[in-house]
Design an enzyme around this catalytic site. Sequence first.
Site, short mmCIF file in Angstrom:
data_model
loop_
_atom_site.label_atom_id
_atom_site.label_comp_id
_atom_site.label_asym_id
_atom_site.label_seq_id
_atom_site.Cartn_x
_atom_site.Cartn_y
_atom_site.Cartn_z
N CYS A 8 33.54 22.31 18.33
CA CYS A 8 33.94 22.96 19.58
C CYS A 8 32.78 22.84 20.56
CB CYS A 8 34.38 24.40 19.35
SG CYS A 8 33.09 25.48 18.66
N ASN A 11 29.90 26.10 18.96
CA ASN A 11 29.79 26.24 17.49
C ASN A 11 29.50 27.69 17.09
OD1 ASN A 11 27.79 24.85 14.74
ND2 ASN A 11 29.94 25.34 14.77
N CYS A 13 32.30 30.15 17.95
CA CYS A 13 33.63 30.80 17.91
C CYS A 13 34.66 29.95 17.17
CB CYS A 13 34.13 31.12 19.32
SG CYS A 13 33.10 32.30 20.22
N ARG A 14 35.17 28.90 17.82
CA ARG A 14 36.31 28.17 17.25
C ARG A 14 35.98 27.33 16.02
NH1 ARG A 14 37.75 25.35 22.73
NH2 ARG A 14 35.48 25.60 22.85
N SER A 15 34.93 26.49 16.12
CA SER A 15 34.67 25.60 14.97
C SER A 15 34.13 26.35 13.74
CB SER A 15 33.79 24.40 15.35
OG SER A 15 32.54 24.79 15.83
N ASP A 125 39.36 28.32 24.19
CA ASP A 125 38.04 28.93 24.07
C ASP A 125 38.17 30.45 24.28
OD1 ASP A 125 35.43 29.73 24.31
OD2 ASP A 125 34.87 28.15 25.72
P1 4NP Z 1 33.14 27.98 21.08
O1 4NP Z 1 33.05 29.09 22.24
O2 4NP Z 1 33.04 26.63 21.76
O3 4NP Z 1 34.47 28.22 20.48
O4 4NP Z 1 31.99 28.25 20.14
C1 4NP Z 1 32.02 29.11 23.18
C2 4NP Z 1 30.84 29.76 22.88
C3 4NP Z 1 29.83 29.81 23.82
C4 4NP Z 1 29.99 29.20 25.05
C5 4NP Z 1 31.16 28.55 25.32
C6 4NP Z 1 32.17 28.49 24.38
N1 4NP Z 1 28.96 29.27 26.01
O5 4NP Z 1 29.17 28.78 27.13
O6 4NP Z 1 27.90 29.82 25.74
#
Ligand code: 4NP
Length: 158
Positions: A8, A11, A13-15, A125
């Site tokens: 994602c 790294n 939340c989703r992945s 996201d």
């Molecule tokens: P992820 O979510 O891609 O599912 O881990 C996010 C976590 C942090 C950020 C964006 C998306 N960020 O911009 O910090």
Amino acid sequence: MVKVLFVCLGNICRSPTADGIFRGLVARAGLDKRIEVDSAGTGAWHVGNPPDPRTQKAAEVRGYDLSMLRARQAIEADFHEFDLILAMDHANYNELMSLQPANSKASLRLFLSYAPELGVQEVPDPYYGGDDGFEQVLDLVEAAGENLLAELIKQYKL
Ligand code: 4NP
């Protein structure tokens, strides 16, 4: 060994959710010696951090412990190491496309391409939203993860 990498943006939340849930499905099927699971982000902001507390909490309620996972950034070498690299959304997919070497071992796909019946192509996201976003991630990942496992068992005769 079949190696699967979930990717994602951050790294956190989703992945990691996909990583922990798919690990659980693989272990429950007794295939943890045959399928290896990892996750990474296209971005580097959270490298070394555990999953977001909201992600960990939501997963824990469904019986998945994500506390041992640590964020890392996806690198070109992942395309030589893994068999399958699965992007959570189109933006991640496009970032990975630009990282993919010409002699890539790994196939690159959208994770939800394993679950066309869901009618959505992306795991949204949840980072800037409310709790329902984290529940939705779990719902999508559980459904696509079951299909992915069934597909790998068939494809690799596991
Ligand atoms: P992820 O979510 O891609 O599912 O881990 C996010 C976590 C942090 C950020 C964006 C998306 N960020 O911009 O910090």
